[in-house]
Design a protein around this motif. Structure first.
Motif, PDB file in Angstrom:
ATOM      1  N   ASN A 199       0.955  -1.177  -0.428  1.00  0.00           N
ATOM      2  CA  ASN A 199       0.427  -0.030   0.395  1.00  0.00           C
ATOM      3  C   ASN A 199       1.205   1.176  -0.016  1.00  0.00           C
ATOM      4  O   ASN A 199       0.358   1.832  -0.831  1.00  0.00           O
ATOM      5  N   LEU A 200       1.588   1.444   0.783  1.00  0.00           N
ATOM      6  CA  LEU A 200       2.882   2.706   0.571  1.00  0.00           C
ATOM      7  C   LEU A 200       3.675   2.586  -0.855  1.00  0.00           C
ATOM      8  O   LEU A 200       3.416   3.596  -1.566  1.00  0.00           O
ATOM      9  N   LEU A 201       3.877   1.121  -1.038  1.00  0.00           N
ATOM     10  CA  LEU A 201       4.219   2.000  -2.675  1.00  0.00           C
ATOM     11  C   LEU A 201       3.232   2.020  -3.444  1.00  0.00           C
ATOM     12  O   LEU A 201       4.242   2.730  -4.407  1.00  0.00           O
ATOM     13  N   SER A 202       2.622   1.853  -3.730  1.00  0.00           N
ATOM     14  CA  SER A 202       1.275   2.327  -4.455  1.00  0.00           C
ATOM     15  C   SER A 202       1.075   3.537  -3.668  1.00  0.00           C
ATOM     16  O   SER A 202       0.792   4.919  -5.573  1.00  0.00           O
ATOM     17  N   VAL A 203       0.813   4.360  -2.657  1.00  0.00           N
ATOM     18  CA  VAL A 203       1.164   5.355  -2.756  1.00  0.00           C
ATOM     19  C   VAL A 203       1.964   6.265  -3.405  1.00  0.00           C
ATOM     20  O   VAL A 203       2.014   6.939  -4.491  1.00  0.00           O
ATOM     21  N   VAL A 204       2.914   5.387  -3.478  1.00  0.00           N
ATOM     22  CA  VAL A 204       4.860   6.097  -3.629  1.00  0.00           C
ATOM     23  C   VAL A 204       4.484   6.449  -5.601  1.00  0.00           C
ATOM     24  O   VAL A 204       5.347   7.438  -6.392  1.00  0.00           O
ATOM     25  N   PHE A 205       4.221   5.055  -5.871  1.00  0.00           N
ATOM     26  CA  PHE A 205       3.930   5.330  -7.779  1.00  0.00           C
ATOM     27  C   PHE A 205       3.094   6.513  -7.971  1.00  0.00           C
ATOM     28  O   PHE A 205       2.924   6.928  -8.518  1.00  0.00           O
ATOM     29  N   ILE A 206       1.402   6.470  -7.063  1.00  0.00           N
ATOM     30  CA  ILE A 206       0.388   7.681  -7.585  1.00  0.00           C
ATOM     31  C   ILE A 206       1.041   8.776  -7.649  1.00  0.00           C
ATOM     32  O   ILE A 206       0.928   9.272  -8.379  1.00  0.00           O
ATOM     33  N   GLY A 207       2.197   9.349  -6.440  1.00  0.00           N
ATOM     34  CA  GLY A 207       2.111  10.655  -6.693  1.00  0.00           C
ATOM     35  C   GLY A 207       3.648  11.033  -7.057  1.00  0.00           C
ATOM     36  O   GLY A 207       3.631  11.875  -8.124  1.00  0.00           O
ATOM     37  N   ILE A 208       4.283   9.476  -7.671  1.00  0.00           N
ATOM     38  CA  ILE A 208       4.955   9.926  -8.714  1.00  0.00           C
ATOM     39  C   ILE A 208       4.392   9.931 -10.448  1.00  0.00           C
ATOM     40  O   ILE A 208       4.662  10.748 -11.089  1.00  0.00           O
ATOM     41  N   ALA A 209       3.274   9.307 -10.476  1.00  0.00           N
ATOM     42  CA  ALA A 209       2.228   9.715 -12.010  1.00  0.00           C
ATOM     43  C   ALA A 209       2.087  11.229 -12.202  1.00  0.00           C
ATOM     44  O   ALA A 209       2.011  11.456 -12.911  1.00  0.00           O
TER      45      ALA A 209
END
Length: 131
Positions: free
Chosen positions: A42-52
């Protein structure tokens, strides 16, 4: 309201293939994180959404487009290998596949030909194979 969004997005990079991939990867990670209960996903998904979203709102066209080009090259390389593997798997009952010993070019020969002499179409090296 739409006019305000249009004005805000003017001069920004927008959505490209890499951003779409990051968003779909994030959605998949959220789904897997929910099933497994793994907070790291879940934390990694938030990071990837932030990068996108950072890419989407960026004004640096050159950097974002070069990142997208690198992603597209990598995707093409991976998908090309996967596609070649699937094609060889589908045609395995009709053809035998050989690799040239010199340049590793893939060559297909119809099955049932017996022992054959194969000439590589790329480097013209001759080698033998059993069909």
């Amino acid at each position: 309201m739409m006019e305000k969004v249009r004005r805000f997005m003017q001069g920004r990079y927008g959505v490209d293939e890499l951003s779409r991939f990051l968003m779909f990867l994030s959605i998949g990670m959220i789904f897997l994180g929910g099933i497994t209960g793994n907070g790291l996903l879940n934390l990694l998904s938030v990071v990837f959404i932030g990068i996108a979203y950072a890419r989407l709102l960026s004004r640096n066209f050159y950097r974002c487009s070069s990142q997208n080009q690198k992603y597209l090259k990598l995707r093409y390389k991976v998908m090309g290998r996967w596609s070649g593997f699937l094609t060889r798997f589908r045609e395995r009952k009709i053809y035998r596949f050989y690799s040239c010993p010199k340049c590793s070019q893939k060559v297909r020969i119809p099955r049932g030909q017996g022992k054959v002499r194969i000439t590589c179409p790329k480097c013209s090296t001759e080698f033998s194979g059993k069909s």
